[in-house]
Design an enzyme around this catalytic site. Structure first.
Site, PDB file in Angstrom:
ATOM      1  N   CYS A  47      21.669  32.020  39.566  1.00 46.66           N
ATOM      2  CA  CYS A  47      21.018  33.056  40.435  1.00 46.66           C
ATOM      3  C   CYS A  47      22.048  34.392  40.171  1.00 46.66           C
ATOM      4  CB  CYS A  47      21.439  32.522  41.732  1.00 46.66           C
ATOM      5  SG  CYS A  47      21.151  33.757  43.119  1.00 46.66           S
ATOM      6  N   SER A  49      23.492  35.904  42.365  1.00 41.04           N
ATOM      7  CA  SER A  49      24.818  36.219  42.932  1.00 41.04           C
ATOM      8  C   SER A  49      25.674  35.417  42.116  1.00 41.04           C
ATOM      9  CB  SER A  49      24.683  35.137  44.113  1.00 41.04           C
ATOM     10  OG  SER A  49      23.456  35.937  45.031  1.00 41.04           O
ATOM     11  N   HIS A  52      27.307  38.120  40.180  1.00 48.64           N
ATOM     12  CA  HIS A  52      27.788  38.993  40.760  1.00 48.64           C
ATOM     13  C   HIS A  52      29.465  38.744  41.154  1.00 48.64           C
ATOM     14  CE1 HIS A  52      24.482  41.260  41.846  1.00 48.64           C
ATOM     15  NE2 HIS A  52      24.442  40.537  42.837  1.00 48.64           N
ATOM     16  N   HIS A  68      25.254  27.731  42.909  1.00 48.98           N
ATOM     17  CA  HIS A  68      25.092  27.234  44.410  1.00 48.98           C
ATOM     18  C   HIS A  68      23.610  26.938  44.443  1.00 48.98           C
ATOM     19  CE1 HIS A  68      24.297  31.387  43.603  1.00 48.98           C
ATOM     20  NE2 HIS A  68      23.188  31.212  44.720  1.00 48.98           N
ATOM     21  N   CYS A 175      18.290  27.797  46.656  1.00 53.13           N
ATOM     22  CA  CYS A 175      18.707  29.342  46.730  1.00 53.13           C
ATOM     23  C   CYS A 175      17.657  30.274  46.675  1.00 53.13           C
ATOM     24  CB  CYS A 175      19.858  29.785  45.793  1.00 53.13           C
ATOM     25  SG  CYS A 175      20.221  31.880  46.273  1.00 53.13           S
TER      26      CYS A 175
HETATM   27  P1  PAD Z   1      17.637  39.389  39.166  1.00 54.75           P
HETATM   28  O1  PAD Z   1      18.824  40.036  38.326  1.00 54.75           O
HETATM   29  O2  PAD Z   1      17.022  38.310  38.726  1.00 54.75           O
HETATM   30  O3  PAD Z   1      16.686  40.416  39.679  1.00 54.75           O
HETATM   31  C1  PAD Z   1      16.946  41.599  40.073  1.00 54.75           C
HETATM   32  C2  PAD Z   1      15.674  42.588  39.474  1.00 54.75           C
HETATM   33  O4  PAD Z   1      16.073  43.869  40.028  1.00 54.75           O
HETATM   34  C3  PAD Z   1      15.614  42.637  37.966  1.00 54.75           C
HETATM   35  O5  PAD Z   1      14.161  42.352  37.554  1.00 54.75           O
HETATM   36  C4  PAD Z   1      15.832  44.021  37.700  1.00 54.75           C
HETATM   37  O6  PAD Z   1      15.008  44.569  36.402  1.00 54.75           O
HETATM   38  C5  PAD Z   1      15.701  44.610  38.966  1.00 54.75           C
HETATM   39  N1  PAD Z   1      16.207  46.034  39.026  1.00 54.75           N
HETATM   40  C6  PAD Z   1      17.507  46.395  38.637  1.00 54.75           C
HETATM   41  N2  PAD Z   1      17.793  47.505  38.838  1.00 54.75           N
HETATM   42  C7  PAD Z   1      16.708  48.136  39.502  1.00 54.75           C
HETATM   43  C8  PAD Z   1      16.299  49.458  40.191  1.00 54.75           C
HETATM   44  N3  PAD Z   1      17.317  50.449  40.274  1.00 54.75           N
HETATM   45  N4  PAD Z   1      15.337  49.407  40.662  1.00 54.75           N
HETATM   46  C9  PAD Z   1      14.352  48.563  40.597  1.00 54.75           C
HETATM   47  N5  PAD Z   1      14.499  47.405  40.396  1.00 54.75           N
HETATM   48  C10 PAD Z   1      15.831  47.046  39.559  1.00 54.75           C
HETATM   49  O7  PAD Z   1      18.212  38.689  40.683  1.00 54.75           O
HETATM   50  P2  PAD Z   1      17.855  37.613  41.648  1.00 54.75           P
HETATM   51  O8  PAD Z   1      16.337  37.742  41.861  1.00 54.75           O
HETATM   52  O9  PAD Z   1      18.694  36.390  41.213  1.00 54.75           O
HETATM   53  O10 PAD Z   1      18.813  38.087  42.899  1.00 54.75           O
HETATM   54  C11 PAD Z   1      18.474  39.270  43.452  1.00 54.75           C
HETATM   55  C12 PAD Z   1      19.393  39.885  44.459  1.00 54.75           C
HETATM   56  O11 PAD Z   1      19.430  39.093  45.489  1.00 54.75           O
HETATM   57  C13 PAD Z   1      21.052  39.956  43.844  1.00 54.75           C
HETATM   58  O12 PAD Z   1      21.647  40.815  44.268  1.00 54.75           O
HETATM   59  C14 PAD Z   1      21.455  38.557  44.465  1.00 54.75           C
HETATM   60  O13 PAD Z   1      22.915  38.483  44.500  1.00 54.75           O
HETATM   61  C15 PAD Z   1      20.775  38.659  45.629  1.00 54.75           C
HETATM   62  C16 PAD Z   1      20.700  37.338  46.552  1.00 54.75           C
HETATM   63  N6  PAD Z   1      20.670  36.987  47.838  1.00 54.75           N
HETATM   64  C17 PAD Z   1      20.837  35.901  48.507  1.00 54.75           C
HETATM   65  C18 PAD Z   1      20.772  36.087  49.999  1.00 54.75           C
HETATM   66  O14 PAD Z   1      21.023  34.965  50.529  1.00 54.75           O
HETATM   67  N7  PAD Z   1      20.741  37.286  50.644  1.00 54.75           N
HETATM   68  C19 PAD Z   1      20.533  34.721  47.852  1.00 54.75           C
HETATM   69  C20 PAD Z   1      20.355  35.056  46.384  1.00 54.75           C
HETATM   70  C21 PAD Z   1      20.386  36.047  45.718  1.00 54.75           C
HETATM   71 ZN    ZN Z   2      21.722  32.365  44.871  1.00 56.99          ZN
END
Ligand code: PAD
Ligand code: ZN
Ligand code: ZN
Length: 375
Positions: A47, A49, A52, A68, A175
């Site tokens: 993921c 995260s 990050h 996770h 997740c």
């Molecule tokens: P990912 O990196 O697979 O997807 C992110 C997408 O955003 C990619 O397709 C990128 O091309 C796109 N992107 C990047 N910059 C831009 C921009 N400026 N404008 C438009 N699109 C853009 O990530 P993911 O899907 O695994 O996770 C997404 C986020 O969610 C990430 O920050 C992660 O840490 C967070 C997350 N939060 C939780 C929660 O509980 N809130 C859980 C899991 C992940």
């Molecule tokens: Zn996650």
């Protein structure tokens, strides 16, 4: 020969410091203490995260074993554990559900006060670790740590799932899928006929698209700077795909023009402050709701015109899709088994655990949605 009660030596991907590749090391995993569970991990997704933590956007103590989003089988349990037993298929929970804190007792939220996301201690609830490598204590990650053959979690941070569940798929319920789908159906409570915008089309954002579609949204605008993500977004329910790079004006103005007064619901699923602000500015000035799902980068602040909120918009966040984890995860897995939603389109790569660094490169270069590591 039973391993219960003994230290297990196994392979784990250790991060010794930020911005470095994972090192595959032999680690010692202590037996579970009272109310703890030792799990043999069989599949774990990658993921953003996790990345990050590598990049430093999410600050955690090092050395650490991250990961996770996983599924496995209980190897042994500590004293007093009643909800799982050796041999059970389980999913670790990065948001625990203790059942006793103010959040767990309220119907309004899901972020159990025992979580280690905001505190980022890197310890089990008793303030110690169960991992040792080369004589050094290694930290846990948000109470889960799944980039290892064996991990130990607290009983409040593990859910028993159906014995027939395919672990290399349902690990995403731990997740990505649940976070995105829940942000739409549970946090925003998207209604039939509403308009939505989803910023970021990774594994989590595409799951938001699925949630909006399941809720009956009439228009789902998918926003990403990587146009290669658009075909899958359309397959999963997006009605329009927009690439901010195709416009000179700010993306919220583009969305305003497309929709008249803005969308009913927007979701930031990237983790950038600029897109969080843009997503807020893209919703209806009076009753629009914008949900932050992307993890905010450490030490960054947003300044915004308070008029955006004064006029009535709602800005909220969603961790693990608003689900009360221990209750919801077994049900979500059962729903998957009953084909109420799909996970296959999210899984673009399946790799052996030892290729973890390759899996992270696929994410960083935008080539994967979810890579699942199998053991
Ligand atoms: P990912 O990196 O697979 O997807 C992110 C997408 O955003 C990619 O397709 C990128 O091309 C796109 N992107 C990047 N910059 C831009 C921009 N400026 N404008 C438009 N699109 C853009 O990530 P993911 O899907 O695994 O996770 C997404 C986020 O969610 C990430 O920050 C992660 O840490 C967070 C997350 N939060 C939780 C929660 O509980 N809130 C859980 C899991 C992940
Ligand atoms: Zn996650
Ligand atoms: Zn709690």
């Amino acid at each position: 020969m039973s391993t219960a009660g003994k230290v297990i030596k196994c392979k784990a991907a250790v991060l010794w410091e930020p911005k470095k590749p994972f090192s595959i090391e032999e680690v010692e995993v202590d037996p579970p203490k009272a109310h703890e569970v030792r799990i043999k991990i069989l599949a774990t997704g990658i993921c953003r995260s996790d990345d990050h933590v590598v990049s430093g956007a999410l600050i955690m103590p090092f050395p650490i074993i991250i990961g996770h989003e996983a599924a496995g089988v209980v190897e042994s349990v500590g004293e007093g554990v009643t909800s799982v037993k050796p041999g059970d298929k389980v999913i670790p929970l990065f948001v625990p559900q203790c059942g006793e804190c103010s959040t767990c007792l309220s119907t309004k939220g899901n972020l159990c006060c025992k979580n280690d996301i905001s505190s980022a201690s890197g310890f089990m609830p008793d303030g110690t670790t169960r991992f040792t490598c080369k004589g050094k204590a290694v930290h846990h990650f948000v109470g889960t740590s799944t980039f290892t053959e064996y991990t130990v979690v607290h009983e409040t941070a593990v859910a028993k799932i159906a014995a027939a569940a395919p672990l290399e798929k349902v690990c995403l319920v731990g997740c990505g899928f649940s976070t995105g789908y829940g942000a739409a159906v549970q946090t925003a409570k998207v209604e039939r006929g509403s308009t939505c915008a989803v910023f970021g089309l990774g594994g989590v954002g595409l799951s938001v698209v699925m949630g909006c579609k399941a809720a009956g949204a009439s228009r789902i605008i998918a926003v990403d700077i990587n146009k290669d993500k658009f075909a899958k977004a359309k397959e999963l329910g997006a009605t329009d795909c927009v690439n901010p790079k195709d416009f000179t004006k700010p993306i919220h103005e583009v969305l305003m023009e497309m929709t008249g007064l803005g969308v009913d619901y927007s979701f930031e699923v990237i983790g950038h402050t600029e897109t969080m602000a843009a997503a807020l500015a893209s919703v209806h000035y009076n009753y629009g709701v914008s949900v932050i799902v992307g993890v905010p980068p450490a030490a960054e602040k947003i300044s915004f015109d308070p008029m955006l909120l004064f006029s009535g918009r709602t800005w909220k966040g969603s961790v693990f899709g608003g689900w009360k984890s221990k209750d919801a995860v077994p049900k979500l897995v059962a729903d998957f088994m009953e084909k109420k939603f799909v996970l296959d389109p999210l899984i673009t790569h399946t790799l052996p655990f030892l290729k973890i660094n390759e899996g992270f490169e696929l994410l960083r270069t935008g080539k994967s949605i979810r890579s699942v590591l199998v053991f």
